[in-house]
Enzyme design. Structure first.
Site, PDB file in Angstrom:
ATOM      1  N   LYS A  54       0.847  -1.204   0.000  1.00 23.75           N
ATOM      2  CA  LYS A  54       0.000   0.000   0.000  1.00 23.75           C
ATOM      3  C   LYS A  54       0.876   1.245   0.000  1.00 23.75           C
ATOM      4  O   LYS A  54       0.638   2.192  -0.756  1.00 23.75           O
ATOM      5  CB  LYS A  54      -0.928  -0.001   1.228  1.00 23.75           C
ATOM      6  CG  LYS A  54      -2.062  -0.979   1.100  1.00 23.75           C
ATOM      7  CD  LYS A  54      -2.831  -1.171   2.403  1.00 23.75           C
ATOM      8  CE  LYS A  54      -3.858  -2.295   2.245  1.00 23.75           C
ATOM      9  NZ  LYS A  54      -4.511  -2.688   3.480  1.00 23.75           N
ATOM     10  N   GLN A 112      -4.629  -1.312   9.688  1.00 23.54           N
ATOM     11  CA  GLN A 112      -4.545  -2.651   9.089  1.00 23.54           C
ATOM     12  C   GLN A 112      -5.161  -3.688  10.032  1.00 23.54           C
ATOM     13  O   GLN A 112      -4.805  -3.751  11.210  1.00 23.54           O
ATOM     14  CB  GLN A 112      -3.070  -2.986   8.782  1.00 23.54           C
ATOM     15  CG  GLN A 112      -2.864  -4.305   8.088  1.00 23.54           C
ATOM     16  CD  GLN A 112      -3.456  -4.349   6.671  1.00 23.54           C
ATOM     17  OE1 GLN A 112      -3.356  -3.391   5.915  1.00 23.54           O
ATOM     18  NE2 GLN A 112      -4.065  -5.457   6.318  1.00 23.54           N
ATOM     19  N   ASP A 141     -11.181   3.127   3.966  1.00 23.09           N
ATOM     20  CA  ASP A 141     -11.506   1.709   3.805  1.00 23.09           C
ATOM     21  C   ASP A 141     -13.012   1.482   3.720  1.00 23.09           C
ATOM     22  O   ASP A 141     -13.465   0.398   3.365  1.00 23.09           O
ATOM     23  CB  ASP A 141     -10.986   0.935   5.032  1.00 23.09           C
ATOM     24  CG  ASP A 141      -9.753   0.128   4.716  1.00 23.09           C
ATOM     25  OD1 ASP A 141      -9.513  -0.144   3.527  1.00 23.09           O
ATOM     26  OD2 ASP A 141      -9.040  -0.235   5.672  1.00 23.09           O
TER      27      ASP A 141
END
Ligand code: NDP
Length: 281
Positions: free
Chosen positions: A53, A97, A120
């Site tokens: 990422k 994460q 997200d």
């Protein structure tokens, strides 16, 4: 039947080239998109995802930063760190994460990220807007899959779609997105009794299970579109999907490879949504 590959890697590269231009235009106006990723603990797979990422964000010109925190960090300390980022005007996107260590309440963490910086799409506000059909930040994996299906002109309306898996980050939002595009959806999970029969009726099959090569050719309706979300390690340590791709070849019309299918699209949608936050600011 020839089975075609849904090439997520190629589409991701094309989309990222366009994103670089979008970021260049923003930078000319003095706006630099900023993405901060928080990684807690030493999970090997998470480390790889976060590195990817960060690398790809930098490639398109997003200023990305990774905050690495020890496994032993207290929940409050993590929440305080998120609050700091919520107030930091140079940070447009915050991503924690997953999975988090057991002693930390994942939902509480996701709720603490300000919904306007949630890239997200996991914040309840964004999930709620998505459910209602309002403009929202979307969960990146199913969003990327929709882009991939669109790029290959896969028709969704009126089709039978089976989604295997009901997680908040993949299965559930995938089902909703396909329903919003007028598919008839079925969601299967570990308690489903007649999985193979359901699969054999599916025009679109999405496997988001987490079990290497569980879905073989005998599950597949001839001509079906097969999307493999799974990322598993084989006994030899190789990255494999939930679908045994070799055995569905010749039966399915399309299949996503692992690697090079859904994974690159997930990261690309994360970058897209980060840039979008600055463009619409
Ligand atoms: P979860 O473990 O949260 O969910 C797995 C789902 O599969 C559950 O709903 C579970 O059912 C169901 N399931 C488990 N075993 C069976 C079975 N034998 N038959 C039918 N259903 C079953 O996983 P995620 O949704 O987070 O991820 C799924 C996979 O996708 C993983 O391999 C993950 O690594 C990968 N992934 C890939 C991404 C990418 O970018 N390519 C992004 C995110 C995930 P139940 O609810 O009953 O337990």
């Amino acid at each position: 039947m020839e089975t075609k590959i849904l090439d997520g890697k190629k589409l991701a590269q094309q989309m990222q080239a366009d994103m670089k231009n979008r970021v260049d235009r923003l930078r000319e106006q003095g706006k630099i998109p900023g993405l901060t990723v928080i990684l807690v603990g030493e999970d090997k797979a998470s480390q790889v995802y976060v590195r990817n990422k960060e690398k790809q964000a930098n490639t398109v010109g997003i200023k990305s930063e990774v905050i690495r925190l020890p496994e032993s960090i207290g929940e409050q300390e993590l929440l305080d760190q998120i609050e700091l980022l919520n107030r930091d005007e140079t940070v447009h996107g915050i991503l924690v994460q997953l999975p988090l260590p057991k002693h930390i309440d994942e939902q509480k963490v996701l709720r603490t990220i300000h919904y306007s910086k949630d890239v997200d799409g996991f914040h309840p506000m964004n999930m709620g807007n998505f459910l209602l059909g309002n403009v929202s930040t979307l969960p990146c994996t199913p969003y990327g899959i929709m882009k991939l299906l669109e790029a290959y002109n896969i028709s969704i309306e009126g089709k039978n779609a089976l989604i295997i898996g009901r997680s908040n980050i993949v299965g559930k939002p995938m089902a909703l997105m396909l329903m919003q595009k007028n598919a008839t959806i079925t969601i299967a999970h570990s308690r489903t009794e007649n999985l193979k029969e359901l699969a054999q009726q599916a025009d679109i099959l999405v496997a988001a299970i987490g079990r290497g090569h569980m879905i073989t050719g005998e599950f597949i309706k001839p001509g079906a579109v097969v999307v493999d979300v799974g990322m598993n390690r084989s006994a030899e340590g190789k990255l494999i999907g939930d679908v045994d791709t070799d055995s569905v070849k010749g039966i399915a019309s399309f299949v996503t490879p692992v690697p090079g299918g859904v994974g690159p699209m997930t990261i690309t949608m994360l970058l897209d949504q980060t840039i979008n936050k600055v463009e619409t600011d």
